[in-house]
Motif scaffolding. Structure first.
Motif, PDB file in Angstrom:
ATOM      1  N   LEU A   1       0.815  -1.221   0.000  1.00 18.25           N
ATOM      2  CA  LEU A   1       0.000   0.000   0.000  1.00 18.25           C
ATOM      3  C   LEU A   1       0.845   1.266   0.000  1.00 18.25           C
ATOM      4  CD1 LEU A   1      -3.038  -0.640   2.393  1.00 18.25           C
ATOM      5  CD2 LEU A   1      -3.110  -0.032  -0.030  1.00 18.25           C
ATOM      6  N   ALA A   2       1.930   1.257   0.752  1.00 16.94           N
ATOM      7  CA  ALA A   2       2.790   2.443   0.826  1.00 16.94           C
ATOM      8  C   ALA A   2       3.353   2.801  -0.541  1.00 16.94           C
ATOM      9  CB  ALA A   2       3.917   2.212   1.827  1.00 16.94           C
ATOM     10  N   GLU A   3       3.652   1.787  -1.347  1.00 12.73           N
ATOM     11  CA  GLU A   3       4.183   2.050  -2.688  1.00 12.73           C
ATOM     12  C   GLU A   3       3.104   2.625  -3.593  1.00 12.73           C
ATOM     13  OE1 GLU A   3       6.440  -1.133  -4.500  1.00 12.73           O
ATOM     14  OE2 GLU A   3       7.155  -1.805  -2.539  1.00 12.73           O
ATOM     15  N   THR A   4       1.890   2.077  -3.484  1.00 10.43           N
ATOM     16  CA  THR A   4       0.778   2.616  -4.270  1.00 10.43           C
ATOM     17  C   THR A   4       0.534   4.069  -3.887  1.00 10.43           C
ATOM     18  OG1 THR A   4      -0.244   0.425  -4.475  1.00 10.43           O
ATOM     19  CG2 THR A   4      -1.664   2.326  -4.865  1.00 10.43           C
ATOM     20  N   ARG A   5       0.561   4.363  -2.576  1.00  9.93           N
ATOM     21  CA  ARG A   5       0.340   5.739  -2.112  1.00  9.93           C
ATOM     22  C   ARG A   5       1.408   6.687  -2.667  1.00  9.93           C
ATOM     23  NH1 ARG A   5      -2.896   7.649   1.709  1.00  9.93           N
ATOM     24  NH2 ARG A   5      -3.253   5.591   2.617  1.00  9.93           N
ATOM     25  N   GLU A   6       2.657   6.225  -2.715  1.00  3.43           N
ATOM     26  CA  GLU A   6       3.727   7.070  -3.261  1.00  3.43           C
ATOM     27  C   GLU A   6       3.491   7.356  -4.742  1.00  3.43           C
ATOM     28  OE1 GLU A   6       6.124   8.886  -1.832  1.00  3.43           O
ATOM     29  OE2 GLU A   6       5.065   8.234  -0.029  1.00  3.43           O
TER      30      GLU A   6
END
Length: 197
Positions: free
Chosen positions: A177-182
């Motif tokens: 999720l953190a990568e998608t958010r970035e």
């Protein structure tokens, strides 16, 4: 204002990505939420849907299971339903755009953006995508969902590969999720920079 159309097939993580845009302060018009409101208790479309599909509404508004049984797999019935729902959603979307006319970027979250020709009324299109096995697992984990229903829904949607090919931007949702958010944050920055804001 840049109007970004957000779309993706069922189970691709569109709602999650839409929330990421909201978290960054970007106004989001959610077509599905709009439909739920229009079809909910006292909703503007309840009487028209009951007239077209008797027995599919009640005190809580439209009975989505009953309505689904009435239209899934029946193209004529689906077209009749879309003829009731789409103009009402379009009116709500125009009101949303008027309300947020001073925003540099807004997102229009529409599951069937390409299928309904909605891609012609936005400036750019973002498709969210995940591997088929991830998509299927997500969908089948939903309450009331089964494989035949999933297949019927997929049959009405443009294939993911076609959506990705037609998109201006693609964001993966089968990564942390953190990568998608970035990736969402980077896209927002890119779009605002392109407008000089």
């Amino acid at each position: 204002m840049i109007v970004l159309g957000l779309t993706g097939s069922i189970g691709m993580g569109k709602s999650t990505v839409a929330q990421m845009f909201r978290d960054e302060g970007v106004p989001v018009f959610d077509a599905d939420a709009c439909v739920h409101q229009l079809q909910g208790p006292g909703g503007k479309l309840v009487s028209a849907i009951e007239a077209a599909f008797p027995g599919t509404t009640g005190p809580k508004g439209v009975d989505r299971v009953a309505l689904g049984q009435a239209v899934l797999g029946n193209d004529a019935a689906m077209r009749r339903l879309e003829g009731i729902v789409h103009p009402a959603v379009q009116a709500e979307r125009l009101a949303f755009l008027a309300t947020h006319a001073r925003s540099p970027l807004v997102v229009i979250d529409v599951p069937l953006l390409f299928e309904t020709g909605g891609d012609k009324s936005v400036d750019k299109v973002l498709v969210v995508s995940a591997e088929p096995a991830v998509q299927e697992a997500r969908v089948l984990a939903r309450a009331g969902m089964n494989s035949p229903k999933f297949q019927a829904i997929i049959a009405r949607q443009l294939p993911d590969a076609d959506k990705r090919a037609r998109a201006d931007h693609v964001i993966a949702t089968d990564i942390p999720l953190a990568e998608t958010r970035e990736k969402v944050r980077a896209l927002i920055t890119c779009m605002r920079d392109s407008e000089g804001r």
